[in-house]
Write an enzyme that holds these catalytic residues in place. Structure first.
Site, PDB file in Angstrom:
ATOM      1  N   CYS A 336      46.828 -30.178  -5.830  1.00 24.43           N
ATOM      2  CA  CYS A 336      47.894 -30.376  -6.815  1.00 24.43           C
ATOM      3  C   CYS A 336      49.254 -30.485  -6.116  1.00 24.43           C
ATOM      4  CB  CYS A 336      47.855 -29.278  -7.867  1.00 24.43           C
ATOM      5  SG  CYS A 336      48.748 -29.709  -9.380  1.00 24.43           S
ATOM      6  N   HIS A 441      42.088 -28.437  -9.676  1.00 20.95           N
ATOM      7  CA  HIS A 441      41.992 -27.004  -9.410  1.00 20.95           C
ATOM      8  C   HIS A 441      40.572 -26.529  -9.703  1.00 20.95           C
ATOM      9  CE1 HIS A 441      46.269 -26.158  -8.890  1.00 20.95           C
ATOM     10  NE2 HIS A 441      46.534 -26.894  -9.956  1.00 20.95           N
TER      11      HIS A 441
END
Length: 488
Positions: A336, A441
């Site tokens: 991310c 994630h």
């Protein structure tokens, strides 16, 4: 009939509220009861994607996500209606009922309570109507008298729910009985009856040595000490508040050392918890070039303030350390915000995060957009190569929470410097194959990924939850256990 409500308060942050609430969720669920967790307001950059209103998705704090799993309940935004995600020391992004609220984010702290309480109360009431038990977690301490007038997370919630409250303290810090008594004394007199049990956490040695303090404390307050939890017991859950203990974690003979860069606004660090239990993996948190020296992997995790954390990384000299590690062929993984840092540039035309030059390890550019991507994702790795070849063809599921949108740098693509899209729009590798960046994630929470990368499994969350629930039967007094078994 409204649910029984049990609330876990703490004398301080870090006293043990989150994991004790998780243990209670599984303990009550094991009795065949329908259970839901609740925390009115959470301040954390560890967030999970859950079911939102109208069939959409929203964010809640990771602690309530794990508590829902422990309760065998479907996580949803009502379980943590207000989430504050710190972006700087004096500024947080406000997430109300799973969605970012720019209006609330702009308000001063004390100005929010009147605006958010109706939604908090409605969420709690809905959970009470649908469940047999609601396990509620407080925040910080209920004795923070500077905040009592604007409280929406501690005693105001307890009063609204008619909750039976436990007050937990960390006895290893010293002064536990003073913490318990002082907290009780600072609570408004008409609310003290809500506190019905004291819990001593992290006790070392012979519990008989505690006498006569618990009895004296009960004489002064009318509140019994209902549980003593030993220091040597480890709960196995991620730390909610991003507390790094500075120690490296390893299981078995070490074959892989993984250094996770711990910048100031790190987010979703809880996703690395499974690595602590993988045999042969040594996990450490890095804040300097010396911390990453000799590591096999360097991980750039998520960030709530990518540009600011990238500036911090450069100030520590970690940019050069990461570049040198990659040049030697060492594995680099960006997740991310870490993926965004690995690219050539961060472009912010909307004042979302900030502009910055990237580390230049992937020929990508990230543009920040006001709209946030919040979703669950199921996909599979494509033709991964080089150091990450083991991931090729492996199915993976996780979640996305990001403002940035990342794509190939047009000028570099024209010049033939093209990154390899391992998952289109989600994951990219460099030409050599040792640098991997992805938006997803939860990579290490996927058993298939752990087997592909390490040929091993980590303990399942269910095993952790059941061990937690077993502890309740061991540590709590027979009187408390008897009063809380079965339906109210």
């Amino acid at each position: 009939m409204a649910a029984r409500c049990v609330m876990v308060l703490g004398t301080t942050s870090g006293a043990g509220k989150s994991w004790l609430a998780t243990a209670l969720c599984r303990w009550y669920s094991n009795q065949g009861l329908k259970v839901a967790p609740f925390k009115a307001q959470n301040m954390s950059n560890n967030a999970r994607v859950v079911a939102g209103p109208g069939g959409g998705h929203g964010e809640i704090g990771s602690a309530q996500y794990f508590q829902a799993l422990a309760a065998r309940a479907e996580p949803d935004v009502r379980m943590n209606p207000l989430l504050l995600k710190p972006e700087a020391d004096t500024r947080s992004q406000v997430v109300l009922m799973g969605q970012v609220s720019e209006a609330l984010s702009a308000l001063p702290w004390r100005g929010r309570s009147a605006r958010v309480w109706p939604q908090i109360a409605a969420a709690l009431d809905a959970l009470r109507a649908e469940n047999d038990v609601v396990v509620i977690e407080g925040a910080g301490s209920p004795a923070e008298i500077n905040l009592q007038a604007s409280d929406v997370v501690n005693l105001r919630v307890a009063r609204h729910a008619g909750a039976s409250c436990l007050l937990v303290t960390d006895i290893d810090r010293g002064g536990a009985f003073a913490h318990l008594y002082g907290t009780w004394a600072l609570v408004p007199e008409d609310e003290r009856a809500l506190i019905q049990g004291f819990v001593l956490n992290k006790f070392r040695g012979d519990a008989a040595l505690l006498a006569p303090a618990p009895e004296m404390l009960q004489q002064m307050t009318g509140v019994p000490t209902v549980a003593t939890i030993p220091m040597q017991w480890h709960h196995g859950l991620p730390e909610e508040d991003g507390v790094f203990d500075g120690a490296a974690h390893a299981s078995g003979v070490v074959h892989t050392t993984i250094a996770v860069v711990a910048y100031p606004r790190i987010s979703n660090l809880d996703e690395f918890q499974p690595l602590k239990a993988v045999p042969g993996v040594r996990l450490l948190w890095a804040r300097s070039p010396a911390d990453v020296a000799g590591s096999d992997w360097i991980v750039l995790p998520g960030s709530k303030a990518t540009a600011a954390d990238l500036a911090w990384l450069r100030a520590q000299g970690l940019d050069a350390a990461v570049a040198a590690h990659a040049a030697r062929g060492g594995r680099v993984l960006g997740i991310c915000g870490g993926l965004q840092m690995l690219g050539e540039a961060l472009i912010d035309s909307h004042g979302v995060d900030g502009n910055a030059a990237g580390l230049g390890l992937l020929p990508l550019v990230t543009a920040f957009e006001p709209a946030k991507t919040v979703r669950h994702t199921r996909t599979a790795f494509g033709a991964a190569h080089g150091a990450w070849q083991a991931l090729a063809g492996t199915a993976v599921q996780g979640y996305e929470i990001h403002h940035g949108q990342t794509a190939q740098h047009p000028a570099m693509a024209a010049a033939g410097d093209v990154s390899h899209a391992v998952i289109p729009g989600l994951a990219w590798q460099n030409a050599r194959g040792n640098v991997l960046g992805l938006y997803l994630h939860g990579l290490f929470e996927d058993a298939g990924i752990l087997r592909a990368l390490f040929g091993a499994d980590a303990p399942t969350l269910d095993a952790v939850f059941d061990r937690l629930a077993g502890g309740i039967d061991t540590w709590f007094s027979p009187q408390w256990l008897q009063a809380h078994r079965g339906r109210a």
